[in-house]
Design a protein around this motif. Structure first.
Motif, PDB file in Angstrom:
ATOM      1  N   LEU A  30       8.289  17.384   1.864  1.00 53.01           N
ATOM      2  CA  LEU A  30       8.404  15.757   1.925  1.00 53.01           C
ATOM      3  C   LEU A  30       7.124  15.430   2.351  1.00 53.01           C
ATOM      4  N   SER A  31       6.847  13.978   2.010  1.00 52.31           N
ATOM      5  CA  SER A  31       5.585  13.253   2.446  1.00 52.31           C
ATOM      6  C   SER A  31       6.230  11.881   2.795  1.00 52.31           C
ATOM      7  N   THR A  32       5.098  11.154   3.554  1.00 54.23           N
ATOM      8  CA  THR A  32       5.090  10.000   4.007  1.00 54.23           C
ATOM      9  C   THR A  32       3.778   9.268   4.028  1.00 54.23           C
ATOM     10  N   GLY A  33       3.400   8.140   3.637  1.00 60.77           N
ATOM     11  CA  GLY A  33       2.202   7.516   3.722  1.00 60.77           C
ATOM     12  C   GLY A  33       2.013   6.067   3.253  1.00 60.77           C
ATOM     13  N   GLU A  34       1.008   5.772   2.897  1.00 59.31           N
ATOM     14  CA  GLU A  34       0.393   4.295   2.573  1.00 59.31           C
ATOM     15  C   GLU A  34       0.017   4.329   1.238  1.00 59.31           C
TER      16      GLU A  34
END
Length: 193
Positions: A30-34
C-alpha cells in the motif's frame, strides 16, 4: 610483513561486511502520499492547474536480483478521486491513476535505490469532456528491507500523458487534444512473498 600491514589486514578481515538482502520475488503493498504539480491542457482552452491532493493506492510487482542489481516490474493504482481542476468548466481528476512501471535498482545491504520508467494513464471528468490520457512516467525511489518479507520506502514519480477528447461545446461537438500531467511523492510499505 610490517606490523602496520598486518594490523590493517587483520582489521579488514575482522570487520563484518554488509550482506546484500534478498530482493527476489513477488511483493504487494500500500502507498499514501501527495499529488502535486498537476496540469490539465485542453486544446483551445487555457491550461488549468490540478489541485494538490492526498493519494492512496495499492501495488504489486516482482523483482529479480543479479548480485547487487535488482530488476523488476510493478503495477500501481492510485486514488486521488474528485481532485478539482482549477478551471471554470467544473472538472475533476478521476481515479484511478494507473502506473505500469519497470524498475532498475542497486542494493547495498538492506537498502535499495532504484529508478523507474514506464507508462501511466490519467483521466479528467467534467460536464463538457471526459478524457483519459496515456503517456510516460519517470521517477526514483528508495526502499529499506526491514525484515526478510517486509519493506518500506519512498518514491517520486512524474507523469506526462496525452489523449484526445470529444468536447461538447453546446452547439457543436469537436475532438480536441489534451495533456494531463502530475507528480506524486509516496510513502510505501510492502510484503514480499
Amino acid at each position: 610483513m610490517s606490523f602496520i600491514k598486518t594490523l590493517i589486514l587483520t582489521a579488514g578481515i575482522a570487520l563484518p561486511t554488509a550482506a546484500t538482502a534478498d530482493w527476489n520475488g513477488w511483493y504487494a503493498g500500500l502507498s499514501t502520499g501527495e499529488l502535486s504539480n498537476g496540469e490539465f491542457g485542453l486544446e483551445g482552452f487555457s491550461d488549468s492547474d490540478i489541485d494538490d491532493a492526498s493519494t492512496f493506492g495499492g501495488f504489486f510487482g516482482r523483482n529479480s536480483q543479479n548480485g547487487p542489481w535488482v530488476f523488476g516490474f510493478e503495477v500501481e493504482l492510485l486514488s486521488a478521486d474528485d481532485t478539482p481542476v482549477d478551471s471554470d468548466r467544473d472538472e475533476n481528476l478521476a481515479s484511478p491513476i494507473i502506473d505500469l512501471k519497470s524498475r532498475i535498482g542497486y542494493a547495498a545491504g538492506s537498502i535499495m535505490a532504484y529508478g523507474v520508467f514506464g507508462s501511466s494513464i490519467m483521466s479528467v471528468e467534467g460536464p463538457i469532456t471526459d478524457v483519459a490520457g496515456a503517456g510516460f512516467a519517470l521517477g526514483a525511489g528508495l526502499e529499506y528491507q526491514v525484515a526478510d518479507q517486509f519493506m518500506i520506502g519512498v518514491e517520486y514519480l512524474t507523469r506526462q500523458t496525452t489523449g484526445e477528447a470529444e468536447v461538447d461545446l453546446g452547439f457543436i461537438t469537436t475532438d480536441r487534444d489534451v495533456d494531463i500531467d502530475a507528480d506524486t511523492v509516496s510513502l510505501r510499505a510492502a510484503f514480499k512473498f
